[in-house]
Structures are given as structure tokens and as C-alpha cells.
Motif scaffolding. Sequence first.
Motif, PDB file in Angstrom:
ATOM      1  N   VAL A 238       1.114  -1.210  -0.286  1.00 48.91           N
ATOM      2  CA  VAL A 238       0.329  -0.079  -0.023  1.00 48.91           C
ATOM      3  C   VAL A 238       0.829   1.506  -0.029  1.00 48.91           C
ATOM      4  O   VAL A 238       2.290   1.287   0.736  1.00 48.91           O
ATOM      5  N   VAL A 239       0.857   1.644  -0.655  1.00 46.33           N
ATOM      6  CA  VAL A 239       1.044   3.819  -1.484  1.00 46.33           C
ATOM      7  C   VAL A 239       0.338   4.069  -0.462  1.00 46.33           C
ATOM      8  O   VAL A 239      -0.779   4.143  -1.099  1.00 46.33           O
ATOM      9  N   ALA A 240       1.239   5.411   0.991  1.00 42.67           N
ATOM     10  CA  ALA A 240      -0.218   5.663   1.824  1.00 42.67           C
ATOM     11  C   ALA A 240       0.027   6.790   0.499  1.00 42.67           C
ATOM     12  O   ALA A 240       0.134   7.670  -0.615  1.00 42.67           O
ATOM     13  N   ALA A 241      -1.043   7.549   1.277  1.00 44.67           N
ATOM     14  CA  ALA A 241      -2.038   8.639   0.545  1.00 44.67           C
ATOM     15  C   ALA A 241      -0.907  10.434   0.356  1.00 44.67           C
ATOM     16  O   ALA A 241       0.119  10.146   1.374  1.00 44.67           O
ATOM     17  N   ASP A 242      -0.773  10.695  -0.421  1.00 46.65           N
ATOM     18  CA  ASP A 242      -0.062  11.613  -0.925  1.00 46.65           C
ATOM     19  C   ASP A 242       1.377  11.480  -0.799  1.00 46.65           C
ATOM     20  O   ASP A 242       1.904  12.181  -0.824  1.00 46.65           O
ATOM     21  N   GLU A 243       1.534  10.900  -1.283  1.00 46.27           N
ATOM     22  CA  GLU A 243       2.856   9.582  -1.523  1.00 46.27           C
ATOM     23  C   GLU A 243       3.032   9.328  -3.147  1.00 46.27           C
ATOM     24  O   GLU A 243       1.564   8.548  -3.394  1.00 46.27           O
ATOM     25  N   ASP A 244       3.954   9.252  -3.685  1.00 51.07           N
ATOM     26  CA  ASP A 244       4.502   8.145  -5.233  1.00 51.07           C
ATOM     27  C   ASP A 244       5.798   6.907  -4.180  1.00 51.07           C
ATOM     28  O   ASP A 244       6.225   7.424  -3.332  1.00 51.07           O
ATOM     29  N   GLY A 245       5.387   5.594  -5.167  1.00 48.08           N
ATOM     30  CA  GLY A 245       6.279   4.831  -4.599  1.00 48.08           C
ATOM     31  C   GLY A 245       7.025   4.296  -5.717  1.00 48.08           C
ATOM     32  O   GLY A 245       6.809   3.908  -7.140  1.00 48.08           O
TER      33      GLY A 245
ATOM     34  N   GLY B 246       0.852   7.068  -6.187  1.00 49.89           N
ATOM     35  CA  GLY B 246      -0.214   7.425  -5.208  1.00 49.89           C
ATOM     36  C   GLY B 246      -0.821   8.697  -5.809  1.00 49.89           C
ATOM     37  O   GLY B 246      -1.554   8.860  -7.115  1.00 49.89           O
ATOM     38  N   GLN B 247      -1.961   8.643  -4.805  1.00 48.08           N
ATOM     39  CA  GLN B 247      -2.897   9.643  -5.052  1.00 48.08           C
ATOM     40  C   GLN B 247      -3.222  10.625  -3.544  1.00 48.08           C
ATOM     41  O   GLN B 247      -2.691  10.349  -3.099  1.00 48.08           O
ATOM     42  N   SER B 248      -3.342  11.408  -4.142  1.00 47.84           N
ATOM     43  CA  SER B 248      -4.114  12.606  -3.173  1.00 47.84           C
ATOM     44  C   SER B 248      -4.773  12.144  -2.409  1.00 47.84           C
ATOM     45  O   SER B 248      -6.151  11.892  -2.706  1.00 47.84           O
ATOM     46  N   GLY B 249      -5.132  12.383  -1.048  1.00 48.66           N
ATOM     47  CA  GLY B 249      -5.897  12.251  -0.399  1.00 48.66           C
ATOM     48  C   GLY B 249      -5.886  10.984  -0.136  1.00 48.66           C
ATOM     49  O   GLY B 249      -7.063  10.305   1.424  1.00 48.66           O
TER      50      GLY B 249
ATOM     51  N   ILE C  42       3.620  13.546  -2.944  1.00 46.74           N
ATOM     52  CA  ILE C  42       3.240  14.160  -4.715  1.00 46.74           C
ATOM     53  C   ILE C  42       3.353  15.477  -4.803  1.00 46.74           C
ATOM     54  O   ILE C  42       3.001  16.072  -3.793  1.00 46.74           O
ATOM     55  N   LEU C  43       4.651  15.664  -5.971  1.00 45.18           N
ATOM     56  CA  LEU C  43       4.444  16.544  -6.083  1.00 45.18           C
ATOM     57  C   LEU C  43       3.118  17.653  -6.371  1.00 45.18           C
ATOM     58  O   LEU C  43       2.152  16.914  -7.484  1.00 45.18           O
ATOM     59  N   GLY C  44       2.921  18.585  -6.209  1.00 41.79           N
ATOM     60  CA  GLY C  44       1.210  18.691  -6.274  1.00 41.79           C
ATOM     61  C   GLY C  44       1.436  20.215  -6.908  1.00 41.79           C
ATOM     62  O   GLY C  44       2.873  20.596  -7.510  1.00 41.79           O
ATOM     63  N   VAL C  45       0.670  21.058  -7.753  1.00 40.10           N
ATOM     64  CA  VAL C  45       0.440  22.652  -8.669  1.00 40.10           C
ATOM     65  C   VAL C  45       1.023  23.241  -7.811  1.00 40.10           C
ATOM     66  O   VAL C  45       1.893  24.287  -8.364  1.00 40.10           O
ATOM     67  N   GLY C  46       1.646  23.755  -6.474  1.00 41.51           N
ATOM     68  CA  GLY C  46       2.172  24.283  -5.651  1.00 41.51           C
ATOM     69  C   GLY C  46       3.948  23.963  -5.321  1.00 41.51           C
ATOM     70  O   GLY C  46       3.933  24.978  -5.232  1.00 41.51           O
TER      71      GLY C  46
ATOM     72  N   GLY D  82      12.254   9.955  -7.163  1.00 40.90           N
ATOM     73  CA  GLY D  82      11.702   9.010  -7.740  1.00 40.90           C
ATOM     74  C   GLY D  82      10.593   8.950  -8.792  1.00 40.90           C
ATOM     75  O   GLY D  82       9.943   8.353  -9.222  1.00 40.90           O
ATOM     76  N   ASN D  83       9.284  10.029  -7.973  1.00 45.47           N
ATOM     77  CA  ASN D  83       8.493   9.830  -9.237  1.00 45.47           C
ATOM     78  C   ASN D  83       8.706  11.729  -9.656  1.00 45.47           C
ATOM     79  O   ASN D  83       7.386  11.716 -10.458  1.00 45.47           O
ATOM     80  N   ILE D  84       9.651  11.656  -9.879  1.00 51.40           N
ATOM     81  CA  ILE D  84       9.909  12.126 -11.236  1.00 51.40           C
ATOM     82  C   ILE D  84      10.892  11.884 -12.452  1.00 51.40           C
ATOM     83  O   ILE D  84      11.723  11.738 -11.969  1.00 51.40           O
ATOM     84  N   GLU D  85      10.189  11.740 -13.026  1.00 52.65           N
ATOM     85  CA  GLU D  85      10.595  10.952 -14.924  1.00 52.65           C
ATOM     86  C   GLU D  85      11.214  11.975 -15.844  1.00 52.65           C
ATOM     87  O   GLU D  85      10.463  13.386 -15.690  1.00 52.65           O
ATOM     88  N   ILE D  86      12.183  12.361 -16.139  1.00 57.38           N
ATOM     89  CA  ILE D  86      12.985  13.124 -16.670  1.00 57.38           C
ATOM     90  C   ILE D  86      12.488  12.658 -18.151  1.00 57.38           C
ATOM     91  O   ILE D  86      12.735  11.807 -18.887  1.00 57.38           O
TER      92      ILE D  86
END
Length: 332
Positions: free
Chosen positions: A101-108, A185-188, A250-254, A278-282
Motif C-alpha cells: 500500500v502506497v500511503a496517501a499523498d505519496e508516490d512509490g 499514489g493519489q492525493s488524500g 506527490i508533487l502538487g501544483v504549488g 523517484g516520482n519525477i521522470e525526466i
Amino acid sequence: MKINKNTFILLSYICLTILNFKLLIMKKITLLSAAFLVSAFGFAQTETYVSETGGINDPVVYVNQNGGIEADCSLSGPGNAFENGKSCTQNLGRIVAHDFVVAADEDGLLEVINANVFIGGTGSGVNAAFVDVYVWGDAGGAPDPGNLITSELGFVPDNQVVVGTNFGFDVWDLTLDITDVALPGQSGVATSYWIGLSVEATDASNLFWENSTAGLIGAGEAYDDGGGGGFVIDNTLEGVYTFDVECEPILGVGDNLAELVSIYPNPATTRINIQVPGNIEITNVALYDVLGKNTGATLVNGSVDVSNLAQGVYILNIQSNRGTLTQKIVKR
């Protein structure tokens, strides 16, 4: 010697009787041999649990089973002195899977898998020839066959070591340094994934992913017996494994991309290194001179070679799945 007709008939009858008796004996021997082979090998190829193989439950632990957590949100299933194991034999079409389980507001980012598997007789040296690795999304607390995130088939373990014995089997700790798998992951809300293994032994024998009742971590153990019925969940069993996972917010809009990307050294003389979470792909990197001309420099293994460029000021443009970053670079 002269043989009359009656004697000849009698001798012929005796010969035929003897021949038929020999054929009958050979047939019985063949049937008995076949029955022995089936009982010795056929049944051993179909058992679901290692405890059903007839071996004595007499565990010998060589290595502590508590395991270690390597990455920040890794997960380990608890061992219990090689209590039992579920068949995950590749040539039988069997797969065992456990949830992460990936926690809320995170990417794995799944990096390495370790799993304890009963393989081969004690001291036989039989181990894993290869492993089929699967990662699925979740469908109501079970693997979703229609949402296969990725698979890596025929993966040869990076390392195998015997950590103990039980039921007449060696227990091998398999290390699988697979190609990194993104687990968005997902927000919230938390996001569930299922990590499945199907293993082939070097002698093609039945083998078993260790499990226990020592403590349930997630939804339990998912088992596909290869019969076409799909996965069945046993919420009393947990596998013995370590899923080495890195997690990032998770990288948000702000969020400021520049604060998450590391570019060094600057000024540079030979190379510019670019590091991202790791959650950013160039997706693309370009380096421009002050006139806007593309220098042709490219990103290779996380760095850009600038050794052949003239001294001066350049503009580095980084495109990613989370936006675009532009930064001034000085070449000395």
C-alpha cells in the motif's frame, strides 16, 4: 526323436501358457512401476502447501528471519520458523502475490524484492532457475488481472542463499533487483498494488513461497493455482518477503520543481549531474547557448557532458512528467 500329433499340441499349449504368463508378469511390473512414479513424483508436483509434501516439520534456522528495511517505506512479511509455504511453481502456472500500500499523498518506487522460497531437498543444491515477476493494481482487495502495471518474465535472481530448512526442503532467500517499478499514489487516499511471483526450480520440481500466521500486514495472500479460476485470497496468511520501496511526496501544483531537482556542479568544467526524486521522470534535457542554439548535449546516466563546450553561460532545459525547469549554467 519322432513327436506324435498329440504331444506336439500339448507342447505348443505349454509354450503359449508360459508366454502369456510372462506377458502378464511384465504388464503387472509396468503398471506397478507407473504407479510408483506417479506416487513418488506426480503427487509431489501438485501439492498446494509444503506441509502436504510429507516432510517432517523440524525447522532449522540458519539466518534470522526478521529481515531488514532498506528504503524509507519498504515492507517486510514476518517469518515464523519456516511455518509453511504456498506453491508458486511456474511450470504449473501458479502465482502467489502479496499487497503493498502506497500511503496517501505519496508516490512509490519498487526497487528490490526478497522472498523466502522452499526449493529442492535439503542439501541438494536445487534452487531457482528464474522468476516471473508481476505487479498488478488492486480490484476490491485482490490483484486486478486487467490492470497489469508491469511484468518481468524469466528474471534470474541476483543472489540466492539458504537461510534454513524444513519439511525436507532448503529454504532459499531470493534477491530480485528488478527494473524499478513506479507505484503512483493519489492525493488524500492510499493506493494498493499486488506483487506476484511465479518461480521455476533448476530441476522443475514443485516449490513454495514461505508464508506464516505470525502477523497479517495487508489483505493477506493471493493465490492463483493455474487452473483458470483466478486469484483466491487467504486473509490468515502473510508471505515472508521484503519489498524495497522508495517513497516521495506527490508533487502538487504549488510545488516548486527547482526545489526537488538537484543540478551540480555549477559552474561546471566537464559534467553537469542531474538528480531527481523517484516520482519525477525526466523526459528530455537540452542545453542552449545564449543565442538559443541547441548545443546537442544529452543526458546520459544522470549527467550531461559539457567538456567540449566553450566557456560561457548556457541555459539548461529539463522537461519531466511534473513540469519544465530552466536553469542558467556556467561553463568554465
